[in-house]
Design an enzyme around this catalytic site. Structure first.
Site, short mmCIF file in Angstrom:
data_model
loop_
_atom_site.label_atom_id
_atom_site.label_comp_id
_atom_site.label_asym_id
_atom_site.label_seq_id
_atom_site.Cartn_x
_atom_site.Cartn_y
_atom_site.Cartn_z
N GLU A 81 48.72 28.86 75.04
CA GLU A 81 49.31 29.15 76.54
C GLU A 81 50.36 29.01 76.36
O GLU A 81 51.07 28.51 77.35
CB GLU A 81 48.26 28.62 77.46
N CYS A 110 41.85 27.32 86.94
CA CYS A 110 43.01 26.78 87.72
C CYS A 110 43.58 27.63 88.47
O CYS A 110 44.65 27.13 89.45
CB CYS A 110 44.14 26.23 86.55
O1 FUB Z 1 45.35 22.12 81.67
C1 FUB Z 1 45.23 22.31 83.22
C2 FUB Z 1 45.28 23.93 83.32
O2 FUB Z 1 44.45 24.66 82.76
C3 FUB Z 1 46.57 24.54 82.74
O3 FUB Z 1 47.78 24.46 83.65
C4 FUB Z 1 46.25 25.79 82.27
O4 FUB Z 1 47.09 26.51 81.56
C5 FUB Z 1 45.01 25.74 81.84
O5 FUB Z 1 45.08 25.19 80.48
ZN ZN Z 2 46.01 28.84 85.57
#
Ligand code: FUB
Ligand code: ZN
Length: 668
Positions: free
Chosen positions: A331, A427
């Site tokens: 990501e 999230c």
């Molecule tokens: O790891 C916590 C949250 O979940 C991150 O901010 C997002 O990118 C997702 O991976």
């Molecule tokens: Zn998110």
């Protein structure tokens, strides 16, 4: 500073948070609704059967029995929901919502251990492994989200209670007490002192929260702890892996320990980092806290890091929609000018984090470009994160989609073509709820005694000073119209400067300033321009500022180093990026071409997509047929006229699965 939003565009969203998002998300968090939870990408290990987030708290609190379910950071979904509820209560007092929120606070309080420690995963599943696998554990990340929620809840309930006669302060102080107990536990566990853990969390967030707690309480310890965590990054790059080797617990997020150091922003001491690396949300959360500490302490070294990373994002690593993160792998950011439109990541949370970062940069220095990027991310990727109905959400926000490719190409499994009901990793939805519910906090900002008008959202704002107050009332119907009227009533004994951001995309503006007597000032002497702001000196009494931004649709081109966008054009109007959707233009959008000479005709359409401005142009469609083989020696360039219709990017994917494209081929 107290701001009340009176805006048509934003109040629709804010009401959606209250009437749809919060009730819907509450049901999801309680597993009380029959919905389809999708995996964010094809990966068998993603938990996506249910949320279980509230149940996790009930188990940790001892109210029910069972195992933790979901991601190790599942608690943060509840905290972000609570934070959104807090902002909503501030704007729309509501006994029912207040009751639910108070009960959530009670539940969280019960789940908190005597020591102050709070995390349902470790309390339930691995009580002997607390703080032992910080690279993956998200313990401080979750703590941060709770602390942020508690600060918001305290601020919201205190002010909303004063409106209700002040008799209901119990819930508000309770949340803050839990947060302080938690922060103190973290402070006792981490720090440079002998016997404390000399480490930080794999996912930045607690630093933002500690700064918020510091701003609320004035307690220095929290800022020092935030600074410690930040400066710890990259100091001991082996820390996460060493902890993992030494710990005997089971990895909760297998694989994270093999992630490159950049993923966690620990590849170099933080003061030596000068590009945006690794996981995009983490990076912008780190920068948000860094800029806050820099602004609060005047530390120029920290400011320099923020500026370098900012430059790298804004000049080389940000999509035109304000999205960031070029790859699903980790990501993450990748490299300069690598901005692929169809495989990108552009997580909703990452753009939200970019908005947070921009806000702190504006606190550091009143420079319009920070507001420009904030506006770009807000009006495009952040809003695209949610369907117009307030109950479907994107995690990943593409700039180009062909539904069949997402279905059949595993490398595009993360690119959804319609927003799911919910996601295994949830999230983004509550993050968006808290952002929209607090959008007023981004409209006006302060720089010394200057008041900055940063976003053009119709609103009333009052800033109290020792010697009186300044009231600003902004009339706007933005982004539908570029006309703004800003009425300033300075009821203090000193002059106040109002700095109005003139967006970079606007190439200047038309402005007029009227004094309290209604006479027009000589604009040359009344207005000074400085780094993207027009400043108007307002003496005691009334001043009126009229502003008009050119909202004609414009053609935008990417730097030719962005290989994906060469010979392509993107249409934007004001802060809004536009896109072509199959619903209006048919399939095979890659065959469409927009001639350079075509007029771009803007039209408001009340009945479409909850009211949007569309842009139409005479275009060309390349003829395509399966005859003639895959490859030929003659160019298949027969074309026919085609009308092109564009809609604002944030509103795409609200009419079922269909193609979408932001960058169109341009015809000379
Ligand atoms: O790891 C916590 C949250 O979940 C991150 O901010 C997002 O990118 C997702 O991976
Ligand atoms: Zn998110």
């Amino acid at each position: 500073m107290k701001t009340v939003v009176k805006d048509t565009f934003w109040n629709r969203y804010k009401k959606l948070v209250k009437t749809r998002m919060l009730p819907y998300q509450w049901k999801v968090l309680n597993d009380d609704i029959d919905i389809r939870i999708e995996k964010e990408r094809n990966d068998a290990s993603i938990p996506s059967e249910k949320s279980h987030a509230i149940e996790n708290f009930k188990i940790a609190a001892g109210r029910t029995k069972g195992e933790h379910y979901g991601w190790v950071f599942q608690d943060s979904d509840v905290y972000k929901w609570l934070e959104a509820a807090a902002y909503t209560l501030k704007n729309y007092p509501d006994e029912e919502l207040r009751k639910i929120a108070d009960e959530v606070v009670d539940l969280i309080g019960e789940a908190q251990e005597e020591s102050g420690y709070l995390n349902t995963y470790f309390t339930i599943m691995e009580p002997d492994h607390k703080y032992k696998r910080l690279g993956e554990s998200h313990e401080l990340y979750c703590a941060g989200h709770f602390i942020e929620a508690a600060v918001a809840y305290h601020e919201a309930t205190v002010s909303c209670c004063s409106g209700l006669g002040g008799q209901k302060e119990v819930g508000s102080s309770k949340a803050l007490e839990i947060a302080i107990k938690l922060a103190d536990h973290i402070d006792a566990s981490f720090g440079p002192e002998e016997g404390k853990i000399h480490g930080c969390d794999g996912h930045e967030e607690v630093e933002i929260a500690l700064m918020r707690l510091y701003h609320l309480t004035g307690c220095d310890r929290y800022m020092k702890l935030a600074e410690f965590f930040l400066l710890q990054r990259g100091k001991d790059p082996d820390f996460f892996r060493r902890q993992f080797r030494e710990d005997t617990g089971k990895p909760a997020m297998g694989g994270l320990y093999n992630a490159p150091l950049t993923y966690f922003q620990i590849h170099a001491p933080i003061l030596e980092q000068d590009t945006a690396e690794g996981h995009a949300v983490r990076l912008v959360y780190m920068c948000t806290a860094l800029a806050d500490v820099a602004a609060s302490t005047g530390n120029k070294d920290l400011e320099a890091v923020c500026r370098k990373i900012w430059r790298n994002i804004a000049d080389r690593r940000m999509f035109i929609t304000g999205g960031i993160g070029s790859t699903v792998s980790g990501e993450s950011f990748t490299l300069d000018y690598d901005l692929p439109n169809d495989t990108m990541y552009c997580e909703t949370c990452a753009s939200i984090g970019l908005i947070f970062f921009a806000r702190q940069m504006l606190r550091l220095s009143a420079e319009g470009e920070f507001g420009d990027v904030m506006e770009r991310a807000l009006y495009n990727t952040a809003l695209a994160g949610m369907a117009l109905d307030g109950r479907h959400f994107f995690y990943v926000n593409p700039l180009e989609v062909v539904p069949e490719k997402s279905e059949k190409d595993p490398t595009k499994s993360h690119v959804k073509v319609v927003r799911p009901d919910w996601l295994g990793c949830a999230c983004c939805p509550p993050n968006l709820a808290r952002l929209i519910a607090s959008v007023e906090d981004y409209v006006y900002l302060e720089s010394g005694r200057d008041i900055l008008v940063n976003l053009f959202i119709k609103s009333d704002m009052v800033r109290k000073y020792e010697d009186g107050e300044v009231e600003v009332k902004m009339e706007a119907d933005y982004p539908r119209s570029g006309k703004m009227q800003i009425h300033v009533d300075n009821r203090t004994s000193q002059n106040v400067r109002i700095g109005v951001r003139i967006p970079g995309w606007a190439d200047g503006a038309n402005g007029k300033v009227y004094g309290g007597d209604g006479k027009r000032s000589d604009s040359e002497c009344a207005v000074t321009a400085d780094r993207g702001f027009w400043y108007v000196e307002c003496s005691a009494g009334a001043t009126d500022i009229e502003l008009e931004l050119d909202m004609n649709p414009k053609r935008w081109y990417a730097n030719p180093l962005v290989s994906e966008d060469v010979d392509k054009v993107c249409i934007a109007r004001g802060p809004q990026v536009y896109c072509a959707e199959g619903a209006d233009n048919g399939d095979n959008l890659h065959l469409l071409m927009l001639p350079k000479s075509s007029a771009l005709n803007y039209k408001w359409q009340d009945e479409l997509l909850e009211g949007v401005g569309t842009i139409e142009a005479e275009g060309i469609r390349l003829s395509a047929s399966e005859n003639g083989g895959l490859y030929r020696c003659t160019k298949a360039d027969s074309t026919k006229p085609a009308k092109i219709k564009l809609i604002p990017y944030y509103a795409w994917a609200n009419r079922g699965p269909n193609e979408m494209r932001v960058w169109l081929r341009e015809k000379e």
